[in-house]
Design an enzyme around this catalytic site. Structure first.
Site, PDB file in Angstrom:
ATOM      1  N   GLY A  29       0.824  -1.199   0.000  1.00  0.00           N
ATOM      2  CA  GLY A  29       0.000   0.000   0.000  1.00  0.00           C
ATOM      3  C   GLY A  29       0.856   1.246   0.000  1.00  0.00           C
ATOM      4  CG  ASP A 143      -7.827   4.898  -2.437  1.00  0.00           C
ATOM      5  OD1 ASP A 143      -8.114   5.260  -3.600  1.00  0.00           O
ATOM      6  OD2 ASP A 143      -6.848   4.178  -2.176  1.00  0.00           O
TER       7      ASP A 143
END
Length: 355
Positions: A29, A143
């Protein structure tokens, strides 16, 4: 090369993180790596996100990582990936432990192709339900995309990765943590207002992202063709919310309208809450169910390899047969009364003779 991808090749995979034995990498990530792991005593399978070693000294990044863990742990819901534990590893790097997921919508599409409208409605309901709870806790995801809509081992859809999430009052509680003029998120699934000013995007930005994700699920295409944040904003401004029906003619008008409304350029023209989206998806599911014609159970065994047109003909045939079937005449109630009376009389006579 993407910075996170370069880290994935250079950082050594640890053997243990806290009491968890690392089994292998799951992904990378923006702020950390995700591993598949198992508790060394309890043998529970989990996923662990560990903060990147080379950015550990950056206070803003460290704060954001801790914020991510706290946000995810602050609410518990069946459609949100659960955070189970938070701590520091043997090198004093922060990590947090999540329930382990089986897959994501993006990975499932890579294996099996696009989702049907009915499947997308089910997924959308789960996401809207989970995000409604998050929004009630003043948490905005920022997101939301197919890669962050997860599939659990038992087949439930859950929203994960709150890495860019924020509390609506974060500017007051954590000054400097959110970069006001930075469009944090993923451009093709990001609302225009978030791209222009991420700090002031509200819950309607997540509604836009859900619409963009639904578009992708049923078409296999990103909702905007252009690359680059400004080009995508311009395309959305000029064309409005894209119509998935242009790429998939099997979609209902109601579903296409929902996607377009979610992705309206102006926030005030979208659904105003996730509850509104959730209810609309429920209504669509009911309409979808009502539109399916009945078919006789025995016929199901003979449909393998049958063309769509023939199946539709059989469905219509069975529906007509069911409606034309003559109704049974109701039994006359008077006959029942007479029969019961005769039985009582017979019992009385038998008793009298016995005496």
């Amino acid at each position: 090369m993407d910075e996170s991808n370069s880290r994935s090749h250079t950082e050594e995979i640890p053997e243990f993180v806290g009491p968890y034995k690392i089994e292998g990498p799951l992904g990378v990530g923006g702020m950390g790596r995700v591993y598949s792991a198992r508790h060394k005593v309890l043998n529970i399978p989990v996923a662990i996100k560990v903060f990147f070693r080379d950015v550990n000294e950056k206070p803003a990044s460290a704060k954001r990582f801790i914020q991510e863990a706290r946000l995810a742990a602050s609410i518990e819901h069946i459609n949100l990936v659960r955070v189970m534990e938070c701590g520091n590893d043997q090198d004093d790097h922060p990590y947090y432990v999540m329930e382990k997921m089986s897959s994501s919508i993006l990975l499932e599409m890579k294996k099996n192709g696009n989702y049907s409208e009915r499947e997308a409605i089910d997924i959308g309901e789960s996401v809207a339900r989970g995000m409604s709870v998050a929004h009630h806790h003043s948490i905005i995801h920022r997101d939301l995309k197919p890669d962050n809509i997860m599939v659990s081992v038992d087949g439930l859809y859950k929203v994960g990765d709150l890495g860019l999430a924020k509390l609506q009052d974060i500017e007051n509680t954590s000054p400097g943590l959110t970069m006001t003029k930075t469009g944090l998120g993923t451009p093709h699934f990001m609302s225009p207002e978030q791209a222009l000013d991420a700090a002031h995007a509200d819950a309607r930005a997540d509604i836009f992202s859900l619409g963009a994700s639904l578009y992708f699920m049923v078409t296999g295409k990103k909702p905007f063709e252009d690359e680059g944040v400004q080009a995508i904003i311009n395309e959305n401004y000029e064309k409005g919310g894209p119509d998935p029906g242009g790429l998939n003619s099997d979609l209902s008008a109601g579903f296409c309208q929902l996607v377009k409304k979610c992705m309206a350029y102006k926030p005030e023209e979208r659904y105003q809450t996730m509850e509104n989206v959730h209810q609309e998806l429920i209504d669509l599911r009911h309409r979808f169910h009502d539109s399916v014609k009945p078919i006789h159970f025995d016929t199901c065994f003979d449909l393998a390899g049958t063309k769509k047109e023939e199946i539709e003909r059989l469905m219509e045939q069975h529906a007509k047969a069911a409606s034309d079937k003559p109704k049974k005449e109701p039994v006359n109630k008077l006959y029942i009364v007479i029969i019961v009376a005769l039985l009582i009389l017979l019992l009385f006579l038998l008793k009298y003779i016995a005496l």
